[in-house]
Design an enzyme around this catalytic site. Structure first.
Site, PDB file in Angstrom:
ATOM      1  N   SER A 135       4.343 -53.314 -25.094  1.00 26.28           N
ATOM      2  CA  SER A 135       4.586 -54.242 -26.203  1.00 26.28           C
ATOM      3  C   SER A 135       5.301 -55.469 -25.663  1.00 26.28           C
ATOM      4  O   SER A 135       6.038 -55.376 -24.668  1.00 26.28           O
ATOM      5  CB  SER A 135       5.482 -53.571 -27.251  1.00 26.28           C
ATOM      6  OG  SER A 135       5.911 -54.521 -28.202  1.00 26.28           O
ATOM      7  N   TYR A 148      12.785 -48.364 -29.423  1.00 23.47           N
ATOM      8  CA  TYR A 148      11.355 -48.574 -29.167  1.00 23.47           C
ATOM      9  C   TYR A 148      11.168 -49.547 -27.997  1.00 23.47           C
ATOM     10  O   TYR A 148      10.418 -49.261 -27.048  1.00 23.47           O
ATOM     11  CB  TYR A 148      10.713 -49.132 -30.438  1.00 23.47           C
ATOM     12  CG  TYR A 148       9.311 -49.677 -30.291  1.00 23.47           C
ATOM     13  CD1 TYR A 148       8.215 -48.824 -30.163  1.00 23.47           C
ATOM     14  CD2 TYR A 148       9.074 -51.058 -30.305  1.00 23.47           C
ATOM     15  CE1 TYR A 148       6.924 -49.334 -30.061  1.00 23.47           C
ATOM     16  CE2 TYR A 148       7.789 -51.570 -30.209  1.00 23.47           C
ATOM     17  CZ  TYR A 148       6.717 -50.706 -30.079  1.00 23.47           C
ATOM     18  OH  TYR A 148       5.445 -51.205 -29.969  1.00 23.47           O
ATOM     19  N   LYS A 152       9.407 -48.860 -24.358  1.00 21.61           N
ATOM     20  CA  LYS A 152       8.272 -49.632 -23.866  1.00 21.61           C
ATOM     21  C   LYS A 152       8.626 -50.272 -22.520  1.00 21.61           C
ATOM     22  O   LYS A 152       7.789 -50.353 -21.617  1.00 21.61           O
ATOM     23  CB  LYS A 152       7.856 -50.701 -24.887  1.00 21.61           C
ATOM     24  CG  LYS A 152       7.240 -50.124 -26.161  1.00 21.61           C
ATOM     25  CD  LYS A 152       5.918 -49.424 -25.892  1.00 21.61           C
ATOM     26  CE  LYS A 152       5.108 -49.188 -27.158  1.00 21.61           C
ATOM     27  NZ  LYS A 152       3.844 -48.483 -26.894  1.00 21.61           N
TER      28      LYS A 152
END
Ligand SMILES: NC(=O)c1ccc[n+]([C@@H]2O[C@H](COP(=O)([O-])OP(=O)(O)OC[C@H]3O[C@@H](n4cnc5c(N)ncnc54)[C@H](O)[C@@H]3O)[C@@H](O)[C@H]2O)c1
Length: 265
Positions: A135, A148, A152
């Site tokens: 991401s 998150y 990533k």
């Protein structure tokens, strides 16, 4: 060294495995691989996805992943392309993220990737390729998405280290860092942001109230992308045109990364 030819983009006869292939980027990647001639095995935890081999399973579960790997081994005996696409998040500040919520984010975005690679790598040889979908959040501060984004970023780090570890066996490892590609998951995630904006509380049920969140704008290219933009990058990284490309990240985000993130666009 073979001369470049338009055929270099084709994936004829290659065996590709795509996680999270029932919808969104995974479905677009699996469809594009098939269109470019690959045989495609797909898994997802929801609706059985379409593919030459399709299984409904949660990639966080090592036993299910072992069964999936066994089915691929039995059918083809090898894997040429592995796309670790499954993943997801919700919007909640660090202190509003429960321990259970944090564990979910870690398993959903990091440990399942190492689990998949552990089970599928033994079937991958010279010329094979691993593609990890990360991401743009892995490359910038991501308030409300701290765990998150960290996971990533961990996958990006894993990508570089494995690229070097696996180079001697001719296996390439790269990442695609998408953003601004509307999918069901992306829209659901943005809805958790809107809910936070509207003061409707944290998305993580175990968490605290979520503070207001700065709304996003369009990427520098002036529009949103679409899942097939990520699929195009995956086709390139999977094929012979990328034969000398390993340990790198392709940003498919309309220029968000170059601009230093959404918030500075
Ligand atoms: N769409 C974007 O702009 C964007 C931006 C940044 C990152 N990403 C990343 O791209 C990937 C795909 O996202 P998307 O936008 O297509 O989301 P999506 O939610 O629309 O699709 C993800 C698919 O993966 C599946 N999945 C999730 N966790 C799973 C699990 N544990 N086991 C099995 N299947 C699982 C879901 O059921 C779903 O079908 C994700 O890793 C996401 O973090 C996408």
């Amino acid at each position: 060294m073979a001369a470049l030819s338009p055929d270099g983009i084709l994936l004829t006869g290659r065996v590709a495995v795509v996680t999270g292939g029932a919808r969104g980027l995974g479905r677009a990647i699996a469809a594009a691989f098939a269109a470019f001639g690959a045989e495609v095995a797909v898994c997802d935890r929801v609706t059985p996805p379409a593919g030459d081999l399709a299984m409904t399973l949660d990639v966080r579960d090592p036993v299910s992943v072992e069964v999936f790997a066994g089915a691929v081994r039995e059918r083809w005996g090898r894997v040429d392309v592995l796309v670790n696409n499954a993943g997801g998040t919700f919007h909640a500040p660090f202190l509003g993220t429960s321990e259970r919520g944090e564990r979910t984010l870690v398993e959903e975005n990091f440990t399942q990737v190492t689990g998949m690679i552990r089970k599928f790598l033994p079937m991958m040889g010279e010329g094979a390729s691993i593609i990890n979908v990360t991401s743009s959040e892995a490359h910038q501060a991501a308030p409300g998405f701290a765990i998150y984004a960290a996971m990533k970023a961990a996958v990006e780090s894993l990508t570089r280290s494995l690229a070097l570890e696996l180079a001697p066996r001719g296996v390439r490892v790269n990442a695609i860092a998408p953003d601004a590609l509307p999918t069901e998951g992306e829209l659901a995630m943005r809805e958790t942001v809107r809910a936070a904006d509207a003061g409707r509380g944290a998305a993580d049920p175990g968490g605290e109230e979520t503070p207001p969140y700065e709304p996003v704008r369009l990427p520098p290219l002036g529009r949103l992308g679409e899942p097939s933009d990520a699929a195009a990058a995956a086709v390139f990284l999977a094929g012979d045109l990328a034969r000398f490309v390993t340990g790198t990240t392709l940003h498919v985000d309309g220029g968000i990364h170059a601009a230093g993130g959404w918030r500075r666009v």
